[in-house]
Design a protein around this motif. Structure first.
Motif: not given
Lengths: 112, 113
Positions: B17-21, B46-56, B69-79
């Motif tokens: 069951k998908p979950v989002t943190l 697992l990964f990191h963002y530098y601004d909007k640049d995603f690094n897996n 979605p913006n500077t303040s928020f980040c989500f982890l989705d486990i499908r």
């Protein structure tokens, strides 16, 4: 590649005695070294870091660490341990970009 | 106080069951990280963002995704969570400096039934 090693899984010390938690590192270039502490069911907390300058770095909660380039070590120390210092301690080194490589961790037990 | 906040602190989901943190920060840091930590082991990036640049990370399973979605928020989705995904998930932030230390949230403990 950068790496850190924490040779002790666990360190036991009596309250009031000095404590040392060991860390050795392997880096290419200038090392950026860190210590973090983790209490149960909590995130990691930054204690101190070495980037450049004095080999003895002072940090939070009375902790300090000594950078030794010839021995490639960055041991965490405190002159007088408290029971409340009991926690999991991680040594870390900054890798390329913004990545940080963590050691396996050392559990510190301070006995009253 | 400026801080890193993670919600929820404890999350229980069912196998598959998908979950989002979620993670939010008031530090205005450029870089945000997601780590997985099992049984007092070293946190695994697992990964990191530098601004909007995603690094897996190369060994991060495809089952794990992230959004910022913006500077303040980040989500982890486990499908499709598996039993092996039960762990503490840590969010952290740092300034975009070579020697910048990381600031961690309190973590979300994920249980998969």
């Amino acid at each position: 590649a950068q790496s850190v090693a924490q040779p002790e899984d666990q360190v036991n010390v009596a309250e009031g005695n000095p404590l040392t938690v060991k860390c050795t590192y392997s880096v290419s270039g200038n090392p950026y070294l860190f210590w973090y502490v983790q209490y149960p069911n909590r995130g990691l907390q930054f204690l101190l870091k070495y980037i450049t300058g004095d080999n003895l770095v002072k940090g939070s909660y009375g902790f300090e660490a000594e950078f030794n380039k010839s021995q490639t070590s960055f041991h965490l120390k405190k002159p007088s341990a408290l029971v409340s210092d009991s926690a999991l301690y991680f040594c870390a080194v900054r890798d390329k970009g913004f990545k940080t490589i963590f050691g396996a961790g050392t559990r510190l037990f301070v006995k009253a | 106080d400026a801080m890193v906040i993670q919600n929820p602190r404890y999350q229980v989901t069912q196998f598959g069951k998908p979950v989002t943190l979620s993670c939010s920060q008031t530090l205005n840091h450029n870089v945000m990280y997601w780590y997985q930590q099992k049984s007092s082991q070293a946190p695994k990036l697992l990964f990191h963002y530098y601004d909007k640049d995603f690094n897996n990370e190369a060994d991060t399973p495809d089952n794990f995704q992230s959004r910022r979605p913006n500077t303040s928020f980040c989500f982890l989705d486990i499908r499709s969570p598996g039993l092996g995904d039960a762990a503490m998930y840590l969010c952290a932030t740092s300034r975009a400096l070579a020697g910048g230390e990381q600031f961690f949230g309190p973590g979300t403990r994920l249980t998969v039934l």
